[in-house]
Design an enzyme around this catalytic site. Structure first.
Site, PDB file in Angstrom:
ATOM      1  N   ASP A 112       0.828  -1.210   0.000  1.00  5.20           N
ATOM      2  CA  ASP A 112       0.000   0.000   0.000  1.00  5.20           C
ATOM      3  C   ASP A 112       0.865   1.263   0.000  1.00  5.20           C
ATOM      4  OD1 ASP A 112      -2.317   1.442  -0.005  1.00  5.20           O
ATOM      5  OD2 ASP A 112      -2.789   1.133   2.106  1.00  5.20           O
TER       6      ASP A 112
ATOM      7  N   ASN B 150     -10.666  -2.417  -5.441  1.00 11.18           N
ATOM      8  CA  ASN B 150      -9.801  -1.550  -6.254  1.00 11.18           C
ATOM      9  C   ASN B 150     -10.314  -1.406  -7.688  1.00 11.18           C
ATOM     10  OD1 ASN B 150      -6.712  -2.795  -4.748  1.00 11.18           O
ATOM     11  ND2 ASN B 150      -7.962  -1.037  -4.142  1.00 11.18           N
TER      12      ASN B 150
END
Ligand code: IPE
Ligand code: IPE
Ligand code: MG
Length: 253
Positions: free
Chosen positions: A24, A72
């Site tokens: 991330d 996502n």
């Protein structure tokens, strides 16, 4: 090149067998540099390379990288398109290396929903590396743990209905055979970069006793030495699996 001092601190007899990483911070890395988000993802590919090299060199047996969550795919179309392109380039470039280094590629997640070109590239790389045995690299693509669990329940119910499985044989171990990770050990160590301290729908079932390691480093800045640091901290932890310290100690012996 890995830092020799860090390497020396690692007990090679007690390596985590399976390391999972939530990669991330690519967007924030790009933003800090006034670059488009996709440049953060591109820079993150170098960190992926570094992780594969380092894990393989150490002798970690399984490395799972959370590359794309189901959620996502709801990001802006441009970003999703850019991610697919990067994935495709990565797979084409990586094939030779995976073969050379005896690494097998697997995926978890709903890959059928990815673009045809990516699906094709994945199929090719999986087929050509199927016999490799030094390490398995698992890419989590369009992966969501809740969906995985619901899918497993559905498959299991179907098997009970058609007589393939008896209700009394339903237990944790028979259930886990219906998950995407059925042939993998549970992760020993989970790393999440970028300072966020959550699991974001990743391996919820499999992480029951995984050691969690959080770092503020953004994914594109995460390097082999950072993986060594995470493993050193992991080796300093006391895993008890619900038992007393004494019981857990005698289990280890
Ligand atoms: C992680 O980086 C990569 C993917 C989720 C594909 P992000 O894109 O989430 O980066 P931040 O969290 O916005 O910085
Ligand atoms: C988790 O990161 C997914 C991946 C790294 C692929 P996100 O950036 O999507 O997670 P949230 O939205 O911050 O929880
Ligand atoms: Mg993020």
């Amino acid at each position: 090149m890995l830092d020799e001092k860090l390497l020396k601190k690692i007990d090679m007899q007690r390596l985590p067998v399976h390391v999972a990483i939530i990669m991330d911070g690519n967007g924030r890395w790009a933003k800090k540099r006034h670059l488009p988000r996709i440049e953060g993802h591109r820079a993150g590919v170098k960190s992926v390379d570094d992780m594969v090299t380092t894990a393989r060199k150490l002798g970690v047996k399984a490395l799972t990288l959370y590359a794309l969550s189901t959620e996502n795919l709801s990001r802006p179309k441009d970003e999703v398109r850019g991610l697919m392109k990067l994935l495709q380039e990565y797979l084409i470039k990586e094939l030779l290396r995976l073969c050379r280094e005896n690494i097998r590629l697997e995926t978890i997640g709903e890959v059928e929903q990815l673009t045809p070109v990516v699906r094709e590239a994945l199929k090719k790389v999986k087929e050509e590396t199927a016999g490799n045995s030094a390490m398995v690299l698992i890419l989590a693509l369009n992966y969501g743990a809740r969906a995985e669990i619901v899918e497993a329940v559905t498959k299991m119910v179907r098997q009970v209905q058609n007589g393939g499985l008896r209700e009394e044989d339903i237990d944790e171990s028979s259930f886990s055979r219906f998950l995407h990770t059925s042939n993998l050990p549970e992760p020993d160590l989970l790393i999440r970069t970028s300072g966020e301290k959550r699991v974001s729908n990743f391996l919820l079932w499999q992480m029951a006793y995984t050691e969690l390691y959080f770092t503020d480093t953004l994914w594109p800045d995460f390097r082999g030495d950072d993986l060594l640091r995470a493993i050193i901290e992991f080796q300093g932890r006391d895993r008890r699996f619900g038992l007393t310290e004494e019981q857990a100690f005698s289990l280890k012996r």
